[in-house]
Write an enzyme that holds these catalytic residues in place. Sequence first.
Site, PDB file in Angstrom:
ATOM      1  N   TYR A 172       3.019   3.464   2.921  1.00  0.00           N
ATOM      2  CA  TYR A 172       2.230   2.867   1.830  1.00  0.00           C
ATOM      3  C   TYR A 172       3.153   2.597   0.642  1.00  0.00           C
ATOM      4  O   TYR A 172       4.004   3.435   0.319  1.00  0.00           O
ATOM      5  CB  TYR A 172       1.084   3.804   1.429  1.00  0.00           C
ATOM      6  CG  TYR A 172      -0.036   3.854   2.453  1.00  0.00           C
ATOM      7  CD1 TYR A 172      -1.160   3.048   2.318  1.00  0.00           C
ATOM      8  CD2 TYR A 172       0.040   4.689   3.564  1.00  0.00           C
ATOM      9  CE1 TYR A 172      -2.200   3.090   3.251  1.00  0.00           C
ATOM     10  CE2 TYR A 172      -0.988   4.729   4.506  1.00  0.00           C
ATOM     11  CZ  TYR A 172      -2.108   3.929   4.339  1.00  0.00           C
ATOM     12  OH  TYR A 172      -3.127   3.967   5.264  1.00  0.00           O
ATOM     13  N   GLU A 173       2.963   1.448  -0.011  1.00  0.00           N
ATOM     14  CA  GLU A 173       3.930   1.020  -1.021  1.00  0.00           C
ATOM     15  C   GLU A 173       3.992   1.941  -2.236  1.00  0.00           C
ATOM     16  O   GLU A 173       4.935   1.886  -3.012  1.00  0.00           O
ATOM     17  CB  GLU A 173       3.628  -0.415  -1.470  1.00  0.00           C
ATOM     18  CG  GLU A 173       2.318  -0.545  -2.232  1.00  0.00           C
ATOM     19  CD  GLU A 173       1.907  -1.995  -2.464  1.00  0.00           C
ATOM     20  OE1 GLU A 173       2.524  -2.889  -1.876  1.00  0.00           O
ATOM     21  OE2 GLU A 173       0.968  -2.198  -3.232  1.00  0.00           O
ATOM     22  N   SER A 174       2.991   2.813  -2.393  1.00  0.00           N
ATOM     23  CA  SER A 174       3.022   3.764  -3.496  1.00  0.00           C
ATOM     24  C   SER A 174       4.149   4.778  -3.344  1.00  0.00           C
ATOM     25  O   SER A 174       4.418   5.531  -4.272  1.00  0.00           O
ATOM     26  CB  SER A 174       1.679   4.489  -3.568  1.00  0.00           C
ATOM     27  OG  SER A 174       1.352   5.021  -2.299  1.00  0.00           O
ATOM     28  N   GLY A 175       4.788   4.818  -2.179  1.00  0.00           N
ATOM     29  CA  GLY A 175       5.932   5.712  -1.999  1.00  0.00           C
ATOM     30  C   GLY A 175       5.779   6.706  -0.872  1.00  0.00           C
ATOM     31  O   GLY A 175       6.627   7.563  -0.675  1.00  0.00           O
TER      32      GLY A 175
END
Lengths: 249, 274
Positions: A50-53
């Site tokens: 997920y691009e949030s990390g």
Amino acid sequence: MSDWTNDELMTVSAARALSAARTCFVGIGLPSTAANLARRTSRPDLVLIYESGALGSKPTRLPLSIGDGELAETADAVVSVPEMFNYWLQGGRIDVGFLGAAQLDRHANINTTVVDRGPGRPEGRLPGAGGAPEIAANCGEVLIVLRHSTRNFVDRLDFTTSVGHGAGNGDRRRLGLRGRGPVAVITDLGILRPAPDTAELVLTDLHPGVTVEQARAATGWPLKTADAVGVTAPPTDAELAALRGLKAA
Amino acid sequence: MSEIRLLRDAVAQLIHDGDIVAFEGFTHLIPFAAAHEVIRQGITDLTLVRMTPDVIYDQLIGAGLVKKLVFSWGGNPGVGSLHRFRDAVENGWPRPLEIDEHSHAGMANRYVAGASGLPFAVLRGYRGTDLVERTNTVSTIACPFTGEELAAVAALNPDVTVIHAQQADRDGNVQLWGLTGVQKEAALAAKRVLVTVEEIVDRLTLRPGGVVLPSWVVTAVAEVPGGAHPSYATGYSIRDNDFYQAWDRISRDRQTFTGWVDDHILRTEEASAR
């Protein structure tokens, strides 16, 4: 469990399309549902990113946002956003990018920025690019999941946010985009794939009971069909149970 | 060295009309309380920078304090549109909103360049997209070694970066953990840094994967428990997904929105003014 909807088969088909993937960069919404379904059916080891990390999240329920706490708490590793985009995505570490769209054209280019609402009216504002342009550019391949209608499947994009196959075959190489780009567009009517010679999306599969005419009527360009159009296998009981369990959780 | 202040004093001291301000936090640790204090003080003509404007900027935009927005994804995560952002862009209400729009990778690298003291950053991106037509902060550069054409994005150096963290110690050293987003870069790119924290503790216990900002890169710290709500602080709270869903209804209509701001921001005492 013989009753199912085309919307359910869309999500099930999208999950099946991940059967050979090891790592998947997941957007929220339909892509997240499909990727989490794959983890519960054919691909229990699928690494969700997920691009949030969050690398390797194993959520027990569908997250509302890409930043829900459970994504980080169940991750193999949590990295900063610049690291995520530079080392992991741009570095070519991710097999499959999974995207939605507001508008899609025949070469699987995506608009999520603005829509033209006609003369005298301001452009309709959409959320914008987010991570999609670089996901589309840098993942090994891209899957797109989108409900089929002439509103979404358009002859001309009002804005190009993310590049699929550009103006056609060879365009990705010309633009220096390193991944293979979109390999399938999975809808509630069937599946479209780029033709090997032109990279134009053609209808390759229909969901049971859907006709070519229905798919054409829901597409804003003259939709071509593959020489032999297949029929998607209906959801199995296990797939349906897993999907409904996810949605109910 | 950072000073520990009341939120209202720190905001008044650090944020001024016309400033470029980044309130960062990627879904997690969004500094809502500080933004609400900006609304109470009516600090205006701001250029706001943030990868995901989220509900926090929807509120500031709807309150009429924002001149320009620099961003990469302007939706309500998992819910839909940001209605105040849309109304400002489409109809100029309550004032026209200039936008500078990027991708996430572009924004992240703009902060990296700002924190690194470089004028721009290099990435593979933007090629073939229409994003380049609408901004003057993306260009191209040839690799001096191979000649390959790459994207260049201008550095971001906010006047002020505001973040929320779990803890600070009494000397103003700050630690945040969980999803740490782009906060380290946004803080180190800025001229002034304001950090709200859940809690001030005697000693910071270093956390695996935690980000520490030493006191000497932080201008002011304010203790504001719950200051990230409806976002969250790992270890202290969970994301209030119901509020994000309710925001769709609150923000859809101008009057409902204005009434909500009156009731929930303007007529409330700032949390740390006890």
